[in-house]
Design an enzyme around this catalytic site. Sequence first.
Site, short mmCIF file in Angstrom:
data_model
loop_
_atom_site.label_atom_id
_atom_site.label_comp_id
_atom_site.label_asym_id
_atom_site.label_seq_id
_atom_site.Cartn_x
_atom_site.Cartn_y
_atom_site.Cartn_z
N ASP A 12 40.78 43.66 29.59
CA ASP A 12 40.95 43.67 30.80
C ASP A 12 41.63 42.30 31.02
O ASP A 12 41.04 41.26 30.48
CB ASP A 12 39.87 44.15 31.79
N SER A 13 41.20 41.98 32.51
CA SER A 13 42.50 40.65 32.86
C SER A 13 40.73 39.86 33.02
O SER A 13 41.29 38.72 33.80
CB SER A 13 43.13 41.14 34.11
N TYR A 44 45.40 40.06 37.53
CA TYR A 44 46.67 40.41 37.17
C TYR A 44 47.63 41.64 38.23
O TYR A 44 48.68 41.50 38.13
CB TYR A 44 46.43 41.32 36.07
N GLY A 45 47.04 41.87 39.02
CA GLY A 45 47.27 43.09 39.55
C GLY A 45 48.15 42.40 41.34
O GLY A 45 48.66 43.51 41.84
N CYS A 75 41.91 48.11 31.91
CA CYS A 75 42.65 47.65 32.51
C CYS A 75 44.24 48.79 33.28
O CYS A 75 44.56 48.63 32.69
CB CYS A 75 42.75 46.21 32.44
N ASN A 76 43.54 49.57 34.28
CA ASN A 76 44.75 49.86 34.67
C ASN A 76 45.58 49.39 35.14
O ASN A 76 47.13 50.08 34.58
CB ASN A 76 44.20 50.80 36.00
N THR A 77 45.89 48.24 35.54
CA THR A 77 47.23 47.48 35.66
C THR A 77 47.94 47.23 34.72
O THR A 77 49.42 47.14 34.67
CB THR A 77 46.73 45.99 36.46
N CYS A 184 41.06 50.68 39.39
CA CYS A 184 41.05 49.18 39.03
C CYS A 184 39.70 49.42 38.42
O CYS A 184 39.39 49.92 38.68
CB CYS A 184 41.27 48.23 39.61
N THR A 185 39.79 48.54 37.24
CA THR A 185 38.54 49.00 36.18
C THR A 185 37.01 47.99 36.63
O THR A 185 36.21 47.64 36.66
CB THR A 185 38.60 48.41 34.84
N HIS A 186 37.37 46.84 38.41
CA HIS A 186 36.64 46.45 38.82
C HIS A 186 35.92 47.03 39.86
O HIS A 186 34.95 45.97 40.17
CB HIS A 186 38.13 45.12 39.33
N1 DGL Z 1 40.16 45.59 36.23
C1 DGL Z 1 42.16 45.50 36.29
C2 DGL Z 1 42.38 47.17 36.57
O1 DGL Z 1 42.10 48.00 36.07
C3 DGL Z 1 43.17 44.87 37.47
C4 DGL Z 1 42.44 43.40 37.59
C5 DGL Z 1 43.39 42.60 38.42
O2 DGL Z 1 44.19 42.28 39.36
O3 DGL Z 1 43.56 41.90 37.59
O4 DGL Z 1 43.15 47.12 37.46
#
Ligand code: DGL
Length: 253
Positions: A12-13, A44-45, A75-77, A184-186
């Site tokens: 993940d990011s 990353y997003g 990480c979805n992004t 988003c996984t966060h």
């Molecule tokens: N956790 C990441 C996701 O699932 C993105 C977080 C980020 O923006 O870095 O999209």
Amino acid sequence: MARKTDPIGVFDSGVGGISVLRELVKLMPDENYLYYGDSANAPYGDRPTEQVRELTLRVAEDLIGRGVKALVVACNTATSAAVSLMRQTWPDLIVVGIEPALKPAVDRFPTGRIGIMATQVTLREDKLAHLLERFPQAAVSRIPAPGLVELVEQGHTQGPEVEGLLEGVLAPYRGKLDALVLGCTHYPFVKEAVSHILGPGTLLFDGGEGTARQTRRCLEAAELLNPGPGSVQIENSLGRSDILQLSMELLGR
Ligand code: DGL
């Protein structure tokens, strides 16, 4: 040739993918996991897609070089930006990418009002547009939540800052959504605060469990499930003890 005992790389990011690692460990405790959070480059997003692609490929290359038998893009992004390219680059590797849990939300509310809260990259990329095309009957709102990933990266999952940010983002949707997809996984780490703001009338969905099940299916099909015992190793590009500590706390250890 991959072996059963080789680790599953989870990436993940930052610390968000721990919400997926948690589900993986719950479902497959006998596996060896190598988790890599790129917190030095998070979020990353908000980045241009090309940059997310480069960052993702770099981490993937490193994990593959270290002998992972499968790669879970938690990480979805990164999935939105790079999963197709990853599959082209490493056609023989098992690559599982998380995506917003729209299907379970639509299954539950076939003609319902559904929100997807995710990063700018996830919300604007074609991958989401294609996913939405599969469910034309659902009324879906795309909801960005700028700043939320940063709060989770700093270890804030509840309290006034998180509530304040979420109130700003979600107040317009109060009483108006049957389901909110945490894309988003966060975000699963702030689930309680989200529920507090939206109330019990909105069900929350996330893709962690589905991703874990998909990973198991792929490993099973390739006869690569590990008989055990399992282990978890966590690394982070910040290389600091506080971020590793936070990762362990989020994992519940
Ligand atoms: N956790 C990441 C996701 O699932 C993105 C977080 C980020 O923006 O870095 O999209």
